[in-house]
Write an enzyme that holds these catalytic residues in place. Structure first.
Site, mmCIF file in Angstrom:
data_model
loop_
_atom_site.group_PDB
_atom_site.id
_atom_site.type_symbol
_atom_site.label_atom_id
_atom_site.label_comp_id
_atom_site.label_asym_id
_atom_site.label_seq_id
_atom_site.Cartn_x
_atom_site.Cartn_y
_atom_site.Cartn_z
ATOM 1 N N HIS A 39 5.467 3.764 5.113
ATOM 2 C CA HIS A 39 5.582 4.580 3.904
ATOM 3 C C HIS A 39 5.749 6.044 4.303
ATOM 4 C CE1 HIS A 39 3.300 1.114 1.823
ATOM 5 N NE2 HIS A 39 4.584 1.016 1.552
ATOM 6 N N ALA A 40 6.827 6.650 3.839
ATOM 7 C CA ALA A 40 7.260 7.949 4.357
ATOM 8 C C ALA A 40 6.220 9.052 4.215
ATOM 9 C CB ALA A 40 8.549 8.355 3.654
ATOM 10 N N ARG A 41 5.527 9.099 3.078
ATOM 11 C CA ARG A 41 4.660 10.252 2.803
ATOM 12 C C ARG A 41 3.335 10.211 3.542
ATOM 13 N NH1 ARG A 41 3.807 8.651 -3.545
ATOM 14 N NH2 ARG A 41 2.582 6.746 -3.275
ATOM 15 N N GLU A 42 3.046 9.100 4.216
ATOM 16 C CA GLU A 42 1.748 8.937 4.885
ATOM 17 C C GLU A 42 1.819 9.519 6.300
ATOM 18 O OE1 GLU A 42 1.029 4.705 4.361
ATOM 19 O OE2 GLU A 42 1.213 4.887 2.180
ATOM 20 N N ARG A 86 8.064 7.629 -0.753
ATOM 21 C CA ARG A 86 7.355 6.499 -0.138
ATOM 22 C C ARG A 86 8.295 5.462 0.479
ATOM 23 N NH1 ARG A 86 2.644 2.920 -1.264
ATOM 24 N NH2 ARG A 86 3.355 0.775 -1.545
ATOM 25 N N ASN A 92 6.980 -2.215 2.745
ATOM 26 C CA ASN A 92 5.829 -3.096 2.948
ATOM 27 C C ASN A 92 5.716 -4.139 1.830
ATOM 28 O OD1 ASN A 92 3.819 -3.763 4.803
ATOM 29 N ND2 ASN A 92 2.218 -2.853 3.540
ATOM 30 N N ARG A 93 6.811 -4.348 1.094
ATOM 31 C CA ARG A 93 6.888 -5.445 0.113
ATOM 32 C C ARG A 93 8.158 -6.248 0.351
ATOM 33 N NH1 ARG A 93 2.837 -3.101 -0.387
ATOM 34 N NH2 ARG A 93 1.646 -2.462 -2.246
ATOM 35 N N HIS A 106 -1.378 3.032 7.924
ATOM 36 C CA HIS A 106 -1.066 3.571 6.605
ATOM 37 C C HIS A 106 -2.102 4.632 6.231
ATOM 38 C CE1 HIS A 106 1.831 0.315 5.471
ATOM 39 N NE2 HIS A 106 1.177 -0.304 6.440
ATOM 40 N N ALA A 107 -1.924 5.210 5.041
ATOM 41 C CA ALA A 107 -2.927 6.103 4.467
ATOM 42 C C ALA A 107 -2.739 6.025 2.952
ATOM 43 C CB ALA A 107 -2.701 7.538 4.960
ATOM 44 N N TYR A 108 -3.765 6.200 2.186
ATOM 45 C CA TYR A 108 -5.099 6.611 2.615
ATOM 46 C C TYR A 108 -6.095 5.718 1.901
ATOM 47 C CZ TYR A 108 -4.869 8.833 -1.977
ATOM 48 O OH TYR A 108 -4.692 9.049 -3.335
ATOM 49 N N TYR A 152 -6.227 -4.629 -2.632
ATOM 50 C CA TYR A 152 -5.685 -5.333 -3.807
ATOM 51 C C TYR A 152 -4.676 -6.354 -3.317
ATOM 52 C CZ TYR A 152 -2.573 -1.233 -3.209
ATOM 53 O OH TYR A 152 -1.790 -0.236 -2.698
ATOM 54 N N GLU A 180 -5.893 1.723 6.852
ATOM 55 C CA GLU A 180 -5.666 2.784 5.865
ATOM 56 C C GLU A 180 -6.507 3.956 6.364
ATOM 57 O OE1 GLU A 180 -3.809 2.983 3.191
ATOM 58 O OE2 GLU A 180 -3.124 0.920 2.941
#
Length: 376
Positions: free
Chosen positions: A135-138, A193, A210-211, A263-265, A315, A337
């Site tokens: 995910h780009a923003r992490e 993301r 990631n999906r 990943h984060a967060y 989740y 995370e």
């Protein structure tokens, strides 16, 4: 009201009594906050000036020795170009321990680089796969991947555990999985993301990488709508980045014993399954590895991570890389995370890169050493 959901990543996961983190435009907040008060929904403003916080991280930083590779600064965030230059530099400088190669090309044509780390001590060795930045923003993810490589190279001579790890195993490290998205998060939208593939019908960009894996693809926790943050894509492995990594992992599935994705967060250490509530066959080994890793992590700064199956700890989500790796015969599959739990969210300050990476390093070493001991 247009809001950008930070945590959880999809509307389906918002439940009564649990916190949700959202980003709103300045003019929207003037409408949203009175509305929340009326509805008796408690709220806290965590970051009052997001633009300022972004500029603190991506502003002009020529004065901070960022480009010079010999003095490469691991305590700042680096652009994709800097990370790629750094990888080339290590490949030249540490040719006995580092081998750089590409597993394919991204949607926008960028090479997907991986570093193979380890002593060429014998022809066949087990391996550990580590990827960051799905995910780009992490941004803390790629920062950790670089930190891991630095630690491995700097402590190989002096730390018997690291020596053992690099002698007995290979590490495949992909510092930036979603290269197009990561680049875009530096140039256009800090909170991007997804990947950057184009959807002709909806004029939306990107798929949640990631999906997009072929394991219960596009079931619960993934969206069929191309404009959503958790869009699963038109078909499994539609994204060239996912397809390339899946192909590499399939080809080396007999060798690779652990899959670690960063990943984060949320401060969690997750293991399969993500897509269903069920216990994995080798639960005892994986659970004890997670328990020990989280304790090792906590020993550095007292930061507590929750751990457990992703479905019940975070989740339910389908099509994740971790579930796919596990389903494809990699017995230890984990998703970290990293920090924090929402105070800074995706804008973790650079001052926290070092403590975050230091503690995470302890967890990763712990898992790796667990792997080298036979678990029954």
């Amino acid at each position: 009201l247009q809001v950008d959901l930070w945590q959880p990543s999809s509307l389906f996961h918002i439940v009564e009594g649990a916190a949700a983190d959202v980003r709103v435009a300045q003019n929207t907040s003037q409408i949203l906050l009175p509305y929340l008060q009326q509805a008796n929904i408690p709220y806290t403003v965590l970051i009052s000036d997001l633009q300022q916080a972004i500029e603190n991280q991506t502003g002009v930083r020529s004065h901070r020795n960022r480009r010079s590779l010999s003095g490469y600064n691991y305590e700042v965030y680096h652009s994709l170009e800097e990370i790629v230059d750094w990888m080339h530099y290590l490949n030249r400088t540490y040719s006995d321990l580092v081998h750089m190669f590409s597993v394919g090309k991204s949607y926008e044509g960028r090479p997907l680089y991986v570093l193979k780390l380890g002593k060429r001590s014998r022809p066949y060795k087990k391996a550990v796969w580590i990827d960051c930045g799905i995910h780009a923003r992490e941004w803390i993810g790629p920062a950790f991947c670089q930190w891991f490589v630095k630690e491995a190279l700097q402590t190989y001579q002096t730390d018997p555990d690291m020596r053992k790890m690099l002698t007995q195993l290979y590490f495949y490290i992909m510092p930036v999985f979603n290269v197009d998205g990561y680049h875009f998060s530096w140039t256009n939208d800090r909170f991007w993301r997804k990947t950057r593939s184009k959807n002709m019908r909806f004029h939306c960009y990107g798929v949640d990488a990631n999906r997009n894996w072929k394991v219960k693809w596009c079931d619960e926790g993934a969206s069929l709508h191309p404009c959503d943050d958790t869009y699963c894509g038109p078909f499994p492995e539609s994204e060239p980045e996912v397809k390339a990594v899946a192909h590499f992992l399939r080809k080396h599935r007999k060798q690779i014993k652990a899959y670690l994705s960063f990943h984060a967060y949320a401060q969690m250490l997750l293991y399969p399954y993500s897509y269903k509530y069920a216990t994995i066959p080798n639960f005892n080994c994986v659970e004890s590895a997670a328990y020990n890793a989280v304790n090792a992590l906590q020993s550095a700064y007292g930061v507590r991570y929750r751990y457990g199956p992703a479905s019940s700890t975070l989740y339910v989500s389908s099509g994740s890389s971790m579930d796919w790796a596990y389903k494809n015969g990699i017995p230890y599959a984990f998703a970290f995370e990293l920090r924090d739990t929402g105070h800074f969210g995706f804008l973790l300050p650079e001052t926290l890169i070092k403590p975050t990476c230091t503690e995470t390093m302890l967890a990763v070493k712990n898992i790796t050493l667990h792997l080298l001991k036979k678990c029954h």
